[in-house]
Design an enzyme around this catalytic site. Structure first.
Site, PDB file in Angstrom:
ATOM      1  N   PRO A 105       0.827  -1.215   0.134  1.00  0.00           N
ATOM      2  CA  PRO A 105       0.028   0.029   0.111  1.00  0.00           C
ATOM      3  C   PRO A 105       1.063   1.073   0.123  1.00  0.00           C
ATOM      4  CG  PRO A 105       0.218  -0.898   2.283  1.00  0.00           C
ATOM      5  CD  PRO A 105       1.131  -1.628   1.424  1.00  0.00           C
ATOM      6  N   THR A 150      -1.914  -0.164   9.530  1.00  0.00           N
ATOM      7  CA  THR A 150      -0.509   0.040   9.622  1.00  0.00           C
ATOM      8  C   THR A 150      -0.387   0.610  11.173  1.00  0.00           C
ATOM      9  OG1 THR A 150      -0.529   0.572   7.277  1.00  0.00           O
ATOM     10  CG2 THR A 150       1.037   1.927   8.430  1.00  0.00           C
ATOM     11  N   HIS A 197       8.385   0.278   7.413  1.00  0.00           N
ATOM     12  CA  HIS A 197       7.906   1.333   6.443  1.00  0.00           C
ATOM     13  C   HIS A 197       9.067   1.421   5.465  1.00  0.00           C
ATOM     14  CE1 HIS A 197       4.056   3.487   6.887  1.00  0.00           C
ATOM     15  NE2 HIS A 197       4.509   4.361   5.529  1.00  0.00           N
TER      16      HIS A 197
END
Ligand SMILES: Cc1cc2nc3c(=O)[nH]c(=O)nc-3n(C[C@H](O)[C@H](O)[C@H](O)COP(=O)(O)O)c2cc1C
Length: 364
Positions: A89, A165, A260
């Site tokens: 994503p 997340t 991340h």
């Protein structure tokens, strides 16, 4: 008109290597957008570590193993994968290519991969799912006050899992963006905001929220919201055994071991370095994805050998998208999968399940 007919771009391109794709992406993007993609937080130690961690491992050749046609098939949370790769994503996708995540998802679908569809993308969950329903099966959400509402909407649209997340209550201290005074049009991150693309619901202005770090949840609040998700959920941004155990204790069905892509805490450890301890802590049954630093098929092999069930590609997918839209992402998935398949023959691993710790060793 169906989404499949939307594309005016070729579905095949002849990039020979991932480096060529990277170079084409770099040539296609404005300098500050390229920096937004490539950059990490702080001194970018984590960004570099994510790559260096893979270089500390070696794959053991297994000559004469008789493995000639290995299978890259596997599954994740009951969803079939022809290759153990998911696309990440990533928000702001229209900054990289006009066709954005619908093109990413179409490429993933054509390769039998899965796409994790971002909340902060340029296109709505609905648009991306319509473009490629066999790949767009996981909706990513940030755990702010609206998460249960997003979960309900995602379930209604046919999504089968939610990716929450955990590691982005505020955007990291992204030095390159600051140097560039990077201030992208927030519409590129607004595919799922109220009114955008007919999508109902999400009230907060996401970009502002991330800039301010407002309305941040704690574990207790996430636990309460998660009871109402109605979909299995995946905890993304797990980098320690303690976080993994905490997420599982409140009902996560799977984990994404991730920093991340080096964009949040810097210096943080490389995802790959933390993977074995997290796998050991949660046991063999919990599905684990790994991201941050995957650029080659050998990276995929090493992540699987160290305990991941599949991997997520962020920047590698963005490079493909920026270079040639759907066709570029398709070629990235093809190259990664073909290198993985080649290594599976050479290392004597007939299946994804056969790729384990015994196939690799630390570099001397
Ligand atoms: C430009 C960009 C935007 C991103 N946006 C998001 C996002 O909106 N939500 C999220 O969970 N992760 C986001 N990520 C992180 C990716 O999902 C993934 O964790 C990371 O890119 C993996 O590292 P890699 O790029 O080295 O493969 C983003 C990453 C990039 C590069």
């Amino acid at each position: 008109m169906t989404a499949q007919l939307d594309s005016f771009y070729p579905t095949r391109v002849d990039f020979g290597t991932l480096d060529e794709i990277h170079r084409a992406a770099a040539a296609a993007l404005p300098a500050e957008v390229l920096d937004f993609v490539e950059g990490g937080a702080g001194k970018e130690i984590t960004l570099r570590e994510n790559r260096a961690a893979f270089d500390r491992w070696r794959i053991l050749p297994a000559p004469m193993s008789g493995v000639g046609a290995p299978s890259t098939r596997t599954e994740f949370l009951g969803m079939p994968l022809a290759t153990p790769i998911l696309t990440a994503p990533f928000g702001g996708d229209a900054l990289f290519h006009a066709e954005g995540h619908p093109a990413v998802a179409r490429a993933a679908q054509a390769r039998g991969a899965l796409s994790v569809v971002p909340e902060a993308g340029s296109f709505s969950y609905q648009r991306v799912r319509a473009a490629a329903p066999e790949a767009a099966r996981i909706a990513q959400v940030h755990p702010f006050g609206h998460a249960a509402m997003v979960a309900e909407r995602a379930a209604r649209l046919g999504y089968e899992a939610l990716c929450v997340t955990l590691d982005c209550p505020v955007g990291g201290f992204r030095t390159r963006n600051m140097a560039n005074r990077f201030d992208p049009d927030q519409r590129h991150f607004a595919g799922n905001l109220t009114g955008a693309d007919g999508a109902p619901g999400v009230a907060e202005v996401f970009g502002q929220l991330l800039k301010r770090g407002g309305m941040v949840w704690d574990w207790a609040e996430l636990a309460i919201a998660a009871t109402g998700f109605g979909l299995p959920w995946i905890a993304k941004g797990v980098l320690t055994p303690a976080t993994a155990e905490r997420a599982l204790a409140i009902g996560a069905s799977a984990l994404v071991v991730s920093n991340h892509g080096g964009r949040q805490v810097d210096p943080a450890p490389a995802s790959l370095d933390m993977l074995p301890a997290i796998r050991a802590a949660v046991g063999p049954e919990v599905p684990i994805l790994l991201d941050s630093g995957i650029r080659t098929g050998s990276d995929v092999f090493l992540a699987l050998a160290l305990g991941a069930d599949a991997v997520i590609i962020g920047r590698a997918a963005i490079y493909g998208l920026a270079a040639a839209g759907q066709a570029g992402v398709d070629r990235v998935l093809e190259l990664l999968t073909e290198e993985l398949r080649t290594l599976m023959i050479l290392a004597g691993t007939p299946s994804i399940a056969a790729i384990d710790r015994s196939r690799i060793q630390r570099a001397a």
